[in-house]
Enzyme design. Sequence first.
Site, PDB file in Angstrom:
ATOM      1  N   ASP A 177      -7.014   4.299  -4.529  1.00  0.00           N
ATOM      2  CA  ASP A 177      -7.667   4.165  -3.217  1.00  0.00           C
ATOM      3  C   ASP A 177      -8.289   5.545  -2.963  1.00  0.00           C
ATOM      4  OD1 ASP A 177      -7.859   2.297  -0.713  1.00  0.00           O
ATOM      5  OD2 ASP A 177      -7.297   4.212   0.147  1.00  0.00           O
ATOM      6  N   LYS A 182       0.866  -1.189   0.000  1.00  0.00           N
ATOM      7  CA  LYS A 182       0.000   0.000   0.000  1.00  0.00           C
ATOM      8  C   LYS A 182       0.898   1.232   0.000  1.00  0.00           C
ATOM      9  CE  LYS A 182      -4.456   1.004   0.168  1.00  0.00           C
ATOM     10  NZ  LYS A 182      -5.644   0.273  -0.305  1.00  0.00           N
TER      11      LYS A 182
END
Length: 444
Positions: free
Chosen positions: A164, A124
Amino acid sequence: MKAKEVLENLKRRFPNEPEYHQAVQEVLESIEDVYNEHPEFEKYNLIERLCIPDRIFSFRVTWTDDNGNTHVNMGYRVQHNNAIGPYKGGLRFHSSVNQSILKFLAFEQTFKNSLTTLPMGGGKGGSDFNPKGKSNNEIMRFCQAFMLELAKHIGPETDVPAGDIGVGGREVGYMYGMYKKLRCENTGTLTGKGIEFGGSLIRPEATGYGNIYFLMNMLKRKGINDLKGQVVAISGSGNVATYTAEKVLELGGKVITLSDSNGYIYDPEGIDAEKLKYVFELKNIYRGRIKEYAEKYNCKYVEGGRPWAEKCTIALPSATQNELNGDDAKTLVANGCIAVSEGANMPSTPEAIEVFLQNKILYAPGKAANAGGVSVSGLEMTQNSIKLSWSREEVDQKLKDIMKDIHDACVKYGTEGDYVNYVKGANIAGFMKVAKAMMAQGVI
Ligand code: NDP
């Protein structure tokens, strides 16, 4: 392994990272018994190797606004675990982004990606850059500056980022453009790309649709085959929330709420397809606030509030972490909510999860229910590798199949008498695959 001791140790070594501790705690508590049935795991200290990311890159991102002022943001990429495939996970641009939040997201992503059945590790990244109020050119310059650093650490077989919060098709396009320029390759290294340059059909819809496919699998076990008569509260009004709402409408449900970080709207008449189209344009074209919906359709807007006190039968948190607390959960249950399925990552606090489990309502944690997004990202990687594009129907069918497989894996590992504990099921199923892969590859 004693979950409590491992957690205390991590807290001591990595203080001030509450979101990371919270995500690790939930997994450790779920897997403790299964882990301890395998002495070989403990012998090779699998647990610490699994909880601590492989590496974290952090870097300064310098960019210039339209007035010629220079700004500095932080950029990060957490490469958590690549035991089953290249690191894979989104990029978040939001003023709240810090290392703790990205470590929790990368940790969760590792188990989620394991559940998808596709060969992807977990990662991430992102930045504390705040995209709100920025011009298109400012967004482009920031994305390019961010990629100038990130490009050193990613690649089609190494690490494949995606979107995201704050990173949608526009941002992925700008970052991919810069990546290609720097690396002189056309390998599709980011997913969520535009359809004209290697993107997959259904990728924008995948997280929201996938959440509803997962929900339907849960409901079917209770003899409910569509959403007719269901009143659905959704939080957020971004990518995940809007496509979740679209699928709910398609299956006959009534959507009564949406939100953003300023507040929520409650529309007792229901947010129909036409109103949803307006929300989509509001968010993606005009980049407006959800408050404007209330002004246009003359319904209730609650500044600073969260939608969980509105009476509903299904709740789909789709905005951000820790947006639904223990009191919210009690209110939902008291109001007759039968199912909560998470589009966002870790939206429910530990206290809220406890309430759902104690009351034995259907509760699907994000790492299972929102895995549709990364699954279709995995399918995008496959299409890029074989230089082919699959039809909408093909990708949608694969997404449905994957969500069913994830659901069934949760049932397999999470059944406790007549109740399915999907938290336990998802954590154990995700963990076992990564653990076996790590054991097979030796101590590295
Ligand atoms: P978007 O940026 O498209 O939308 C995010 C939405 O959540 C916006 O409405 C935003 O409001 C709201 N929001 C963000 N932060 C907060 C906050 N602190 N408090 C209240 N509301 C907030 O992001 P996505 O829809 O892509 O992501 C939503 C969630 O889904 C995240 O948890 C993400 O990690 C998760 N997720 C996303 C996937 C994807 O494919 N995109 C895949 C799997 C999970 P505002 O406009 O005011 O910021």
